[in-house]
Scaffold this active site. Structure first.
Site, PDB file in Angstrom:
ATOM      1  CG  HIS A   1      23.829  -0.490  26.328  1.00 57.58           C
ATOM      2  ND1 HIS A   1      22.957  -1.305  25.638  1.00 57.58           N
ATOM      3  CD2 HIS A   1      23.205   0.696  26.502  1.00 57.58           C
ATOM      4  CE1 HIS A   1      21.830  -0.632  25.409  1.00 57.58           C
ATOM      5  NE2 HIS A   1      21.955   0.587  25.913  1.00 57.58           N
TER       6      HIS A   1
ATOM      7  CG  HIS B   1      24.724  -3.783  31.626  1.00 64.17           C
ATOM      8  ND1 HIS B   1      25.687  -2.885  31.224  1.00 64.17           N
ATOM      9  CD2 HIS B   1      23.803  -3.813  30.622  1.00 64.17           C
ATOM     10  CE1 HIS B   1      25.350  -2.388  30.022  1.00 64.17           C
ATOM     11  NE2 HIS B   1      24.222  -2.946  29.641  1.00 64.17           N
TER      12      HIS B   1
HETATM   13 ZN   LIG Z   1      23.015  -3.347  25.116  1.00 69.93          ZN
END
Ligand SMILES: [Zn+2]
Length: 383
Positions: A176, A137
Site C-alpha cells: 500500500h 497511513h
Molecule cells: Zn500494507
C-alpha cells in the site's frame, strides 16, 4: 555485524475484532519462527526492548489533540471493559483500539527511536523493529489503514531534530502507498520518500506525478504498479530508480517501511513477490546503506497478513541484516509466478528516470542480480 531486534509483548495487546487481518498472531508467528530457528540467541543479535515515545516525540509529526484522542479512545475501552474482557472498538474506518492500544502504539513509535539511539551509540549497526500497530497511513491528525501513529515518520523527524541529520531516506515497499508518510514530508527536502506499491489500490494516493512540493519538490518518488507484477519489475525499479535516487540524495540514515503484503500469498495484496524476492530487494537496500551511510538502517514493520509469509520474511530480513544472504522460505515462488502481469520494465524504468531526472546516472558498484544464490533455502519450521 550487530543487529538490534526491537520487540515488546505489549504489541500483542493491541486488539482488533475477530477476522481483522492486522492481528497479534502476525508478530507471534514471527517470534515463533525466530525461536524455531534458535535465532533469538544468535551471535550478533541483540534484543532491545523499546522505550515509549514521549508525547513531545509523537508531536514531532502529530497534533497534540489527536494524540489525546487516541489515548482517550483506549482509556474509554479500558473503563467499560468487563473484568478479563478483550474488546476493541472502532476508532476510524478500519482502525480499532483496545484498552492497551495507546500503550502499544507509543511503544511501537518508540521502537525506531530506541533503534536509532542504539545505532548512534554504536550498540548496533542496524535494527529490525517488530512492531504493531503499523504506521505509514497515519496522518498528523487522523488514524487510518490500521495505523495510529506514524512510527517511521516520527523516527525520521527525530533523526533530523535530535541527531541534527540533514538527509534521511524512507523506503516503503509495503503493497500500500504510505500516504501518511508522504503527507508529513511532502514539502521537506531533508526526507526522501520512495514508495513502490500496487495501484489502483488502497488508499488511492501515490501517483507517479506526486513528487513533493515547494522546497520538497523532487524528494517524493512514487512507483505505482498494476496488480500481479513480481520480482522481474521490482528488481529493475530498485536498482535503476530507487538506488540511483538514493545515491544522488546521499542519505545519512535509511528507514524502511517493511511491509510484506506484496507477497504472492498475502490475502490483501495482489502482487507476486516471493520471500526470496523480498530477500533480494532487502539486500539491495542493505548494500545501499553500507555504501551511503555506514550501514545505518532501521527496518520498521508495516503490513503483511499471511502468517507464514510474515514469519518467513521477518526471519529473512533479520538474517540479511546480520550479514548472511539466505532466505528463510517454506512457501517458494507463487503458483502464478510465470503467469503474472507482464509489464515492460524497461519502458517503466525509462519513464521513471525521466520524471525524476535520473538520466545519465550510473549506480556505484552495481552488482548483477544472483537470484539462484538467494533461493538457497534454510528450511523454515513448518517445512
Ligand atoms: Zn500494507
Amino acid at each position: 555485524m550487530t543487529t538490534a531486534l526491537i520487540y515488546d509483548p505489549i504489541f500483542l495487546e493491541h486488539l482488533t475484532p475477530q477476522g481483522h487481518p492486522e492481528r497479534p498472531q502476525r508478530l507471534e508467528m514471527a517470534i515463533k519462527v525466530l525461536e524455531a530457528l534458535d535465532w533469538l540467541k544468535r551471535d550478533g543479535l541483540v534484543l532491545i526492548p523499546p522505550r515509549s515515545a514521549t508525547e513531545d516525540e509523537l508531536a514531532l509529526v502529530h497534533d497534540h489533540a489527536y494524540i489525546q484522542q487516541v489515548k482517550a479512545g483506549a482509556d474509554d475501552v479500558a473503563r467499560k471493559e468487563q473484568p478479563g474482557g478483550a474488546t476493541s472498538r472502532r476508532f476510524a474506518t478500519d482502525t480499532y483500539v483496545s484498552a492497551q492500544s495507546y500503550a502499544a502504539a507509543i511503544r511501537a513509535a518508540g521502537a525506531p527511536l530506541t533503534a536509532l539511539d542504539a545505532i548512534m551509540q554504536r550498540q548496533a549497526d542496524n535494527a529490525y523493529c517488530l512492531v504493531r500497530p503499523p504506521g505509514h497511513h497515519a496522518l498528523p491528525n487522523a488514524a487510518m489503514g490500521f495505523c495510529l501513529f506514524n512510527n517511521v515518520a516520527i523516527a525520521a523527524q527525530y533523526a533530523l531534530d535530535h541527531y541534527e541529520m540533514e538527509r534521511v531516506m524512507i523506503i516503503d515497499y509495503d503493497v500500500h502507498h504510505g500516504n501518511g508518510t508522504q503527507d508529513i514530508f511532502y514539502t521537506d527536502p531533508r526526507v526522501l520518500y520512495f514508495s513502490i506499491h500496487q495501484a489502483p489500490f488502497y488508499p488511492g494516493t501515490g501517483h507517479s506525478d506526486e513528487r513533493g512540493a515547494g522546497a520538497g519538490l523532487g524528494t517524493t518518488i512514487n512507483v505505482p504498479l498494476p496488480a500481479s507484477v513480481g520480482y522481474e519489475v521490482y528488481e529493475p525499479v530498485f536498482r535503476q530508480v530507487m538506488a540511483h535516487a538514493a545515491d544522488r540524495f546521499d542519505p545519512q540514515l535509511i528507514l524502511v517501511s517493511t511491509g510484506f503484503d506484496a507477497h504472492w500469498n498475502d490475502p490483501l495484496g495482489q502482487m507476486n513477490l516471493s520471500t526470496a524476492g523480498f530477500a533480494q530487494l532487502s539486500k539491495i537496500i542493505i548494500e545501499l546503506a553500507q555504501t551511503l551511510c555506514n550501514g545505518r538502517l532501521i527496518m520498521v514493520q508495516e503490513g503483511g497478513y499471511n502468517l507464514d509469509a510474515m514469519g518467513a520474511c521477518v526471519a529473512t530480513c533479520i538474517n540479511l541484516l546480520l550479514g548472511d544472504d539466505a532466505a528463510v522460505d517454506s512457501l517458494g515462488a507463487g503458483p502464478d509466478a510465470e503467469q503474472g502481469f507482464h509489464l515492460n520494465a524497461e519502458v517503466l524504468v525509462a519513464e521513471l528516470r525521466r520524471i525524476h531526472k535520473l538520466t545519465g546516472y550510473r549506480m556505484r558498484n552495481a552488482p548483477k542480480p544472483d537470484v539462484e544464490r538467494l533461493r538457497r533455502e534454510v528450511k523454515g519450521p513448518d517445512a
